[in-house]
Structure formats: C-alpha cells, structure tokens
Design an enzyme around this catalytic site. Structure first.
Site, PDB file in Angstrom:
ATOM      1  N   GLN A   1       0.825  -1.203   0.000  1.00 52.19           N
ATOM      2  CA  GLN A   1       0.000   0.000   0.000  1.00 52.19           C
ATOM      3  C   GLN A   1       0.863   1.258   0.000  1.00 52.19           C
ATOM      4  O   GLN A   1       0.348   2.365  -0.147  1.00 52.19           O
ATOM      5  CB  GLN A   1      -0.905  -0.001   1.231  1.00 52.19           C
ATOM      6  N   ASN A   2       2.159   1.089   0.187  1.00 45.98           N
ATOM      7  CA  ASN A   2       3.062   2.229   0.300  1.00 45.98           C
ATOM      8  C   ASN A   2       3.352   2.837  -1.067  1.00 45.98           C
ATOM      9  O   ASN A   2       3.515   2.132  -2.059  1.00 45.98           O
ATOM     10  CB  ASN A   2       4.369   1.807   0.966  1.00 45.98           C
TER      11      ASN A   2
ATOM     12  N   ASP B   1       6.005   5.012  -1.364  1.00 44.47           N
ATOM     13  CA  ASP B   1       7.311   5.652  -1.171  1.00 44.47           C
ATOM     14  C   ASP B   1       8.449   5.061  -1.999  1.00 44.47           C
ATOM     15  O   ASP B   1       9.560   5.599  -2.001  1.00 44.47           O
ATOM     16  CB  ASP B   1       7.694   5.642   0.315  1.00 44.47           C
TER      17      ASP B   1
ATOM     18  N   HIS C   1      -1.611   1.500  -4.382  1.00 47.52           N
ATOM     19  CA  HIS C   1      -2.046   2.885  -4.202  1.00 47.52           C
ATOM     20  C   HIS C   1      -1.198   3.879  -4.985  1.00 47.52           C
ATOM     21  O   HIS C   1      -1.274   5.084  -4.741  1.00 47.52           O
ATOM     22  CB  HIS C   1      -2.054   3.250  -2.713  1.00 47.52           C
TER      23      HIS C   1
ATOM     24  N   ASN D   1       3.508  -6.835  13.248  1.00 51.54           N
ATOM     25  CA  ASN D   1       3.136  -5.455  13.534  1.00 51.54           C
ATOM     26  C   ASN D   1       3.713  -5.044  14.877  1.00 51.54           C
ATOM     27  O   ASN D   1       4.063  -5.900  15.707  1.00 51.54           O
ATOM     28  CB  ASN D   1       1.612  -5.290  13.560  1.00 51.54           C
TER      29      ASN D   1
END
Length: 237
Positions: A95-96, A98, A113, A208
């Site tokens: 989803q990053n 960067d 994304h 996580n």
C-alpha cells in the site's frame, strides 16, 4: 506464537508480502493511522487525499504532499526492506507509495495505491511526470490544458487501477503464506486481500508493532518492530 513457529510456517513456502506504512516507519516515513502521531491525527484525510479536497484547495493539497515528499526523499530503506529484497522470489504487494522497496532492490513490487514519486494529469489524459522529491513542484497545469497535475496516487473515493489490482489479487491467491507487515488493515479494498488469501488456502503471518485489525485474521502473529522481527524471520539458516 514464537519466531520458530513462524519460521516453520514459511519454510519451503511460496510467500507474498502484503505491506503497509509500518514497514517504512523505521525509515522515518510517517504513518497514517497511528493514534500517537499518524498523519490523520493532524490532518483531515478527506481534505488532503480526496478528489473533493483537491478541488476545494489544490494548493493546500500540493503543499502537504510537498512536505511528505521531502520526508520520503530523505528516507533510506531500513533493515526490513533489505530483508525482503534478499528474497527475490517473493511477490511484494504494498500500500506504500514511497518506492523504498524498489530502492532496497525488491523485484515484483505491486503498488496498489500508486507512487508518490510521480505526478499525473487529474483528468487522466495519460501524462505522467517523475518528480524530484528533494525539490517537489507545486500546483501546475498539465500540458494537455484540461486539468492540473497531481500526485500519481489513489485517493479516497477513487477506484484502484484495475490492472494493478488484478495483479495484486493474483499474487495473494497464488501463495502458501501471506506475510502481512506493518499495516492496520483498515483501508479497503486493499485490506480485503488478507481475507482473499485466506479463502484460497494461504496461512496468514502478521508482523506489527501492536495489535491491529489484521490480528483477527492471523494464524501466527509476531509483535515487535518490523526492522527487528523481519530480518530475524527471513535470515538464511
């Protein structure tokens, strides 16, 4: 569950990694939903990351993205990125935006994304420009003259790019283990990939820093900093 159990889970398995903002947090890249300082505790996501927000105040949106881009431009891949890059057969669904996975050397990266390293025409004429994150541009018109340029990312209320989504689904339905790293699993449809992988028989291994919505879907969960846990999990014997 212990690290040994997680290692047994991935031994000889076909693995897809599904990652979120927590993967890049040790690199100094801000997360979105962390209640102690994520971006959405300071800014309204519908004003900063939606077509409506861009229509209402495009300069504000581009200024906010300039701040994020400078932060990402100064960031370097961390030990978790490098550990994933050392597993060249592993599919990366992230989803990053960067590009730190690619900068670490990862192959097969699917960015559901989009990428913050480019701007595109808001009217989708097809024009895309790679930008300098150290000196990000402000609001400017697309050469087509129909709209302004904006970050080449998926905003709230926008559909995912279908071809990219198809590849993400394929990666998650054709794995033995879905390694879920650094995501709250609160943004759909991307978070639905976890359930999709489970429906197709994959074991779900979650890493996580604390409990998240992904925890309820985990067969194995390891709690800790991703840049500590992931290199230890994936290190060669």
């Amino acid at each position: 569950m212990t690290l040994d159990a997680a290692r047994r889970c991935i031994e000889g398995a076909t693995i897809t990694c599904f990652s979120g903002a927590g993967l890049s947090a040790p690199s100094g890249v801000g997360t979105f939903r962390d209640p102690t300082g994520g971006w959405w505790t300071k800014y309204d996501p519908m004003k900063m990351a939606s077509p409506g927000g861009f229509h209402e105040d495009p300069d504000l949106v581009m200024d906010w993205y300039a701040e994020r881009r400078r932060q990402i431009g100064h960031a370097e891949p961390n030990a978790a990125h490098r550990a994933l890059a050392a597993c060249p057969g592993m599919m990366q669904v992230t989803q990053n935006t960067d590009n730190l996975l690619q900068r670490a050397g990862c192959d097969n990266v699917i960015q559901v994304h989009g990428s913050i390293w480019a701007d595109r025409c808001h009217a989708r004429c097809g024009h895309v420009e790679t930008i300098d994150l150290q000196d990000p541009p402000g609001l400017r018109p697309c050469p087509c003259g129909r709209a302004s340029l904006r970050p080449d990312v998926v905003w709230f209320g926008e559909p995912l790019v279908q071809d990219v989504w198809n590849r993400a689904e394929a990666a998650c339905t054709n794995c033995d283990v879905l390694l879920v790293v650094g995501t709250s699993a609160g943004v759909y449809p991307a978070a639905g990939l976890i359930g999709l992988a489970r429906e197709h028989g994959a074991e779900i291994l979650v890493i996580n820093t604390n409990w998240s919505e992904a925890s309820g879907m985990a067969d194995i969960e390891l709690i800790g900093s991703v840049d500590d846990v992931l290199p230890e999990l994936l290190r060669p014997d």
